[in-house]
Design an enzyme around this catalytic site. Structure first.
Site, PDB file in Angstrom:
ATOM      1  N   ASP A   1       0.856  -1.175   0.000  1.00  0.00           N
ATOM      2  CA  ASP A   1       0.000   0.000   0.000  1.00  0.00           C
ATOM      3  C   ASP A   1       0.903   1.238   0.000  1.00  0.00           C
ATOM      4  O   ASP A   1       2.083   1.163   0.342  1.00  0.00           O
ATOM      5  CB  ASP A   1      -0.894  -0.023   1.244  1.00  0.00           C
ATOM      6  CG  ASP A   1      -1.940   1.080   1.248  1.00  0.00           C
ATOM      7  OD1 ASP A   1      -2.322   1.553   0.160  1.00  0.00           O
ATOM      8  OD2 ASP A   1      -2.366   1.482   2.333  1.00  0.00           O
TER       9      ASP A   1
ATOM     10  N   ASP B   1      -0.011   4.893   1.360  1.00  0.00           N
ATOM     11  CA  ASP B   1      -0.069   5.657   2.613  1.00  0.00           C
ATOM     12  C   ASP B   1       0.213   4.792   3.838  1.00  0.00           C
ATOM     13  O   ASP B   1      -0.402   3.754   4.033  1.00  0.00           O
ATOM     14  CB  ASP B   1      -1.447   6.316   2.768  1.00  0.00           C
ATOM     15  CG  ASP B   1      -1.605   7.541   1.890  1.00  0.00           C
ATOM     16  OD1 ASP B   1      -0.643   8.315   1.773  1.00  0.00           O
ATOM     17  OD2 ASP B   1      -2.697   7.724   1.321  1.00  0.00           O
TER      18      ASP B   1
END
Length: 120
Positions: free
Chosen positions: A15, A17
């Site tokens: 991912d 963030d």
């Protein structure tokens, strides 16, 4: 050299963030170094994000996007392989405008009719 586990290739998906980058910020030099080191070891690296392609490429940089075997943006609605788009989905295209409006109207009515302890 290609990293493998019992003869199988390794694909690592990350991912954006709070994983590859601090929340809503640019990727840090130490993470770029680590990402590149994994690629050098033969690990197939990839990016997944709920964000759109523009935000992903701004946060991690085009170099990382292009080095990634896969990049899935917008929760998988846009898919790239080696920096080139290979699939794109749209709920509007999938359902059609009439069905999408019916779904949105249903959801809005459902929410409006919810009985809550306090509605403000």
């Amino acid at each position: 050299m290609e990293a493998n586990f019992n003869g199988k290739k390794i694909l690592a998906l990350f991912d954006v963030d709070k994983t590859l980058t601090p929340a809503r910020q640019s990727i840090q030099p130490d993470m770029i170094e680590t990402y590149n080191a994994c690629i050098a070891k033969g690990v197939h690296m990839g990016i997944v994000s709920g964000s759109d392609y523009k935000k992903v490429s701004e946060q991690v940089g085009m170099d990382i996007v292009n080095k990634s075997v896969y990049c899935f943006c917008e929760n998988g609605l846009l898919a790239l392989k080696n920096g080139v788009e290979f699939d794109k989905q749209s709920i509007k295209d999938h359902l059609g405008e009439d069905n999408l409006q019916r779904l949105i109207n249903f959801v809005l009515h459902y929410i409006a009719d919810l009985k809550l302890p306090k509605k403000r």
